[in-house]
Scaffold this active site. Structure first.
Site, PDB file in Angstrom:
ATOM      1  N   LYS A 107       0.844  -1.184   0.000  1.00 26.63           N
ATOM      2  CA  LYS A 107       0.000   0.000   0.000  1.00 26.63           C
ATOM      3  C   LYS A 107       0.883   1.239   0.000  1.00 26.63           C
ATOM      4  CE  LYS A 107      -3.975   1.846   2.555  1.00 26.63           C
ATOM      5  NZ  LYS A 107      -4.813   1.669   3.773  1.00 26.63           N
TER       6      LYS A 107
ATOM      7  N   HIS B 203      -0.137   4.430   0.443  1.00 29.48           N
ATOM      8  CA  HIS B 203      -0.698   5.546   1.184  1.00 29.48           C
ATOM      9  C   HIS B 203      -1.118   5.039   2.571  1.00 29.48           C
ATOM     10  CE1 HIS B 203      -4.083   3.472  -0.692  1.00 29.48           C
ATOM     11  NE2 HIS B 203      -4.819   3.898   0.323  1.00 29.48           N
TER      12      HIS B 203
END
Length: 591
Positions: free
Chosen positions: A477, A479
């Site tokens: 991921k 963010h």
């Protein structure tokens, strides 16, 4: 005057006679006491039983949890690397005294560094003989005498002769005052029992010997791998003789303890795992095996342990010489070797334990209540079905298990409780005080995520065990919290991996690699169902056994194929045809 003199002398004579009588009586008493003391000492000495070589070895192995045999091989090139020029020729030949002094210093340094980890020491007589004809044997004796008394000494001499010559060899190797004072020796058995007999009977009944069976050099196949008319190889015949000759030796020793281990072991090279397995089968579980060849000769430690250890995960010594003598930190090298051997042993024990559970003796009594409940609700939910199913492997299976069909709140609740019960019932995953042997439950994406969460919740609700939970993503991921890992920190923690099944073991191996990279310590894997079947007809190991072996961690399942078979035997709800089809499948593919 004469009369008066006699009167004066008589009291003196009487007194002298009395004094002499007292001295004589006391002297006689002291002589009797001395004789009595000597008799008591003699009786005490004769009643004290000397521990046999292999009993001493087993005691040492158990005391320090080590199967490492440290070789003492003072190669001249290692002793005097500084006296060779660039062409490899010696600028000055060391004197015999210099060689022996250096050899003792070399060996003593190894002994001092490795004593906490050595199950035994194995000095090679040839290297000491090469030091010189005058002082070499004395140097070897000095080295042996410097080894702590509780550590067995196996003298590597490979003797092989008969009659008075063999007896002389035994005296030279064993005598405490005039010989080399070894506890055991290596022997060539090709001249038969009478070449071995002097080393393990009579005054040397407390000593032991490893006989050459299938050595680690490629040329051993020229003779030792030849087939006999009995459909055995020569080395398999020798392996069987180890027991037979040990029994002969015991029969020739009045008062021999029947609980003592066999007096003869086998030398079988770790470079040939097939021969090692065959020798173990022929010799049985109680004969010790010395398995040289790990390390410099290319022997695979894991393969050797799988082949040579007995069911208890013992009965084999792994000798290492250069891997320790050439290490900068000899103590660390010995410790790492000991721990490596133990890791391989633990994997073998786990795999053999899993295999033993599939020996066909499982019945209803071996199915715990939580396992019976798991099978019943798996069938009720359609997760477990009977019929005819073509697997990815191409096999036609009489049953099929699809954990993805645990698709309701009630089913997930029961599933979590079954996993938690399996964990708390597994000795490998719990400690003596009832606590669990892990800190974090890890669920690998994707199925493992929900399973791991269920297991953590069930452990807490049913057993009051509160551990961390973590999982990974397939893609990192970029963010928010970022990265691929979510949940409790696993660095420096003991981690238990949860999954539904192990098909090939690829995903579990990937998780193991990832966990080790972040500094976590994987301590086990728990799955719902172990199919307990061979990966192929040519490979007798199951996928679960392979994972346990390769990763050196236990794999625990809620149920396995043998328990499913036992469940069907007792259940009135399924026909004999269903049981027969599962039994036939297990007979064909089961491990």
């Amino acid at each position: 005057f004469f009369f008066e003199s006699e009167l004066m002398r008589r009291p003196l004579l009487v007194s002298l006679l009395v004094l002499l009588a007292i001295v004589a009586i006391e002297t006689a008493g002291e002589a009797r006491e001395s004789t009595d003391d000597q008799t008591c000492a003699s009786n005490l000495k004769s009643s004290t039983k000397t521990m046999s070589f292999f009993s001493k070895l087993e005691k040492r192995v158990a005391a320090i949890d080590s199967h490492l045999c440290v070789g003492l091989d003072p190669h001249t090139k290692e002793l005097f690397p500084e006296v060779a020029n660039e062409s490899g020729k010696r600028e000055r030949e060391p004197t015999e005294q210099e060689k022996c002094d250096k050899a003792f210093e070399f060996c003593k340094a190894i002994i001092d560094a490795t004593a906490p980890h050595a199950a035994a020491y194995k000095p090679n007589a040839a290297f000491f003989e090469a030091l010189g004809p005058n002082l070499g044997a004395a140097c070897l004796r000095k080295v042996i005498k410097s080894i702590p008394d509780d550590i067995p000494v196996l003298l590597d001499v490979k003797r092989g002769d008969i009659g008075s010559t063999a007896q002389a060899y035994a005296e030279a190797c064993y005598e405490r005052d005039e010989g080399l004072s070894a506890d055991g020796v290596t022997l060539s058995p090709l001249m038969g029992w009478d070449s071995v007999q002097p080393f393990v009977t009579g005054k040397y009944a407390d000593r032991g010997a490893f006989v050459l069976c299938k050595t680690s050099n490629p040329g051993s196949n020229d003779i030792l791998a030849l087939s006999l008319s009995s459909n055995q190889t020569v080395y398999e015949k020798i392996a069987g003789l180890a027991n037979e000759w040990s029994q002969k030796a015991a029969a020739e020793s009045p008062g021999a303890d029947s609980s003592e281990p066999p007096r003869l072991g086998l030398v079988v090279g770790a470079t040939d795992a097939i021969a090692l397995a065959n020798a173990r089968k022929a010799a049985g579980p109680n004969v010790w095996i010395l398995a040289p060849g790990v390390g410099a000769q290319g022997g695979d430690l894991d393969a050797a342990c799988r082949a040579g250890l007995n069911e208890a995960g013992t009965g084999m010594l792994v000798p290492v010489s250069r891997g320790i003598s050439r290490a900068e930190d000899k103590a660390k090298a010995a410790q790492e070797l000991k721990e490596g051997i133990n890791a391989a042993r633990e994997a073998v024990i786990a795999a053999k334990s899993a295999s033993a559970s599939a020996d066909g003796s499982e019945d209803e009594a071996s199915v715990a209540p939580y396992q019976k409940e798991f099978l019943e609700f798996s069938l009720a939910e359609g997760v477990l079905k009977f019929g005819s199913f073509v697997l990815k492997s191409g096999r036609t299976s009489p049953y099929f298990f699809n954990a993805g069909l645990f698709a309701s709140g009630g089913a997930m609740y029961k599933l979590g409780k079954a996993y938690a019960s399996a964990i708390m019932s597994a000795k490998e995953l719990t400690e003596r005080d009832g606590k669990v042997a892990f800190d974090v439950v890890f669920g690998p994406a994707y199925k493992g995520i929900s399973l791991g969460a269920l297991v953590c919740a069930a452990l807490y609700s049913d057993f009051g065990v509160d551990v961390g939970f973590a999982y990974d993503r397939k893609e990192a991921k970029d963010h928010g919290e970022g990265g691929k890992l979510v949940g409790a920190s696993m660095e420096g923690k003991r981690v238990l991996v949860i999954d539904d099944v192990i098909t090939a073991g690829t995903a579990i191996r990937g998780s193991n690699t990832m966990l080790e990279k972040i500094g976590a310590k994987p301590v086990g894997v728990v799955i719902a169902l172990d199919r307990a079947e061979k990966r192929s007809l040519d490979d007798p190991v199951s996928a679960v056994q392979a994972v346990a072996r390769d990763l050196a961690i236990p794999v625990v399942s809620i149920v396995s194929l043998p328990q499913l078979q036992g469940f069907l035997k007792k259940s009135p709800d399924y026909s004999d045809e269903v049981l027969a089809s599962v039994s036939d499948y297990r007979a064909k593919y089961g491990v």
